[in-house]
Design an enzyme around this catalytic site. Sequence first.
Site, PDB file in Angstrom:
ATOM      1  N   SER A 164       0.858  -1.180   0.000  1.00 14.74           N
ATOM      2  CA  SER A 164       0.000   0.000   0.000  1.00 14.74           C
ATOM      3  C   SER A 164       0.895   1.231   0.000  1.00 14.74           C
ATOM      4  CB  SER A 164      -0.877   0.014   1.262  1.00 14.74           C
ATOM      5  OG  SER A 164      -1.393   1.314   1.504  1.00 14.74           O
ATOM      6  N   TYR A 177      -2.355  -1.259  10.074  1.00 19.27           N
ATOM      7  CA  TYR A 177      -2.403  -1.470   8.625  1.00 19.27           C
ATOM      8  C   TYR A 177      -1.070  -1.082   7.974  1.00 19.27           C
ATOM      9  CZ  TYR A 177      -4.230  -1.306   3.854  1.00 19.27           C
ATOM     10  OH  TYR A 177      -4.448  -1.512   2.516  1.00 19.27           O
TER      11      TYR A 177
END
Length: 278
Positions: A164, A177
């Site tokens: 990401s 995350y």
Amino acid sequence: MTLEDTYQRRTAANTAPLHQCRSGRLEGKVCLVTGAGSGIGQATARLFAREGATLAVADVDDSGAQATVAAISDAGGTAIREHLDVADEEQTIAAVASVVARFSRIDVLFNNAGISGVGDVVETAPELFDRVMAVNVRGVYLMCRAVVPTMIEQRSGAIINMSSSLAAIGVARRVSYAASKGAVLAMTRCMQVDLAPYGVRVNALLPGTILSPFVERYLAESYSDREEGLESIRRRQLTHDLGRPEDVAYAALYLASDEARFVMASGLVVDGGMTGAK
Ligand SMILES: NC(=O)c1ccc[n+]([C@@H]2O[C@H](COP(=O)([O-])OP(=O)(O)OC[C@H]3O[C@@H](n4cnc5c(N)ncnc54)[C@H](O)[C@@H]3O)[C@@H](O)[C@H]2O)c1
């Protein structure tokens, strides 16, 4: 042409019957996509099938996976469904064995399955941190561990790991995350060093904010007003629209194809300028 026009054109192409638009960039390849029952994974599985690949659609959500298989079959492609929780070692081994038994090889592994985790370091409960790491990091490790022996035997393969943009930049309240996606990028680079001698490429994708069920859940968890949330995401980018699953699918297609034969240990950024231009 606006970003939205481009999206509409691509979506139309992705749903057209295979004989109308197939260009065969993955002809003859067997591709296993995790988390292929929704969002980016679903768009990628459909695009890979359109490019001539045979698909193993793996997801913990059977109905989502079934919808992807049906869409591929309806368009004239070949796909099977595998029930899979990537965090469960036995299930990863069984799913890979089933695909190899059926098709005798695995050319592409797209480790796309992932979950979100919202919270700063204090808000993030240890249980949430562990769960995010279990799916997003351990899941990638377990799937690679299950697939790599087949790729080594074949002396070829392409692994794409879903990282990401949060592996590269900081954003508020994404501690678990970001930790997981940073780990995926680091693991990708080290795996590439080990696997290069066997002709196996390992790369990562670093998407920005992509409008998918995942982001809809994030918006609901993080903002009282959805529009306000969307506006703050848009301000992080150079585009006026969020990314779409197809934007990432096209990047995955490149990394999966032989066109990317010289691309190794990379993190391909697909984020509307969020990382590079600020
Ligand atoms: N949407 C974004 O903005 C964005 C940005 C960067 C990275 N990503 C990453 O892209 C990937 C896909 O995201 P998306 O937006 O398509 O999300 P999504 O929620 O639409 O799809 C994720 C899929 O993964 C499956 N899944 C979840 N846990 C699983 C498990 N343990 N085993 C197997 N399957 C499991 C879900 O059932 C779902 O079908 C994720 O790894 C996510 O972290 C998304």
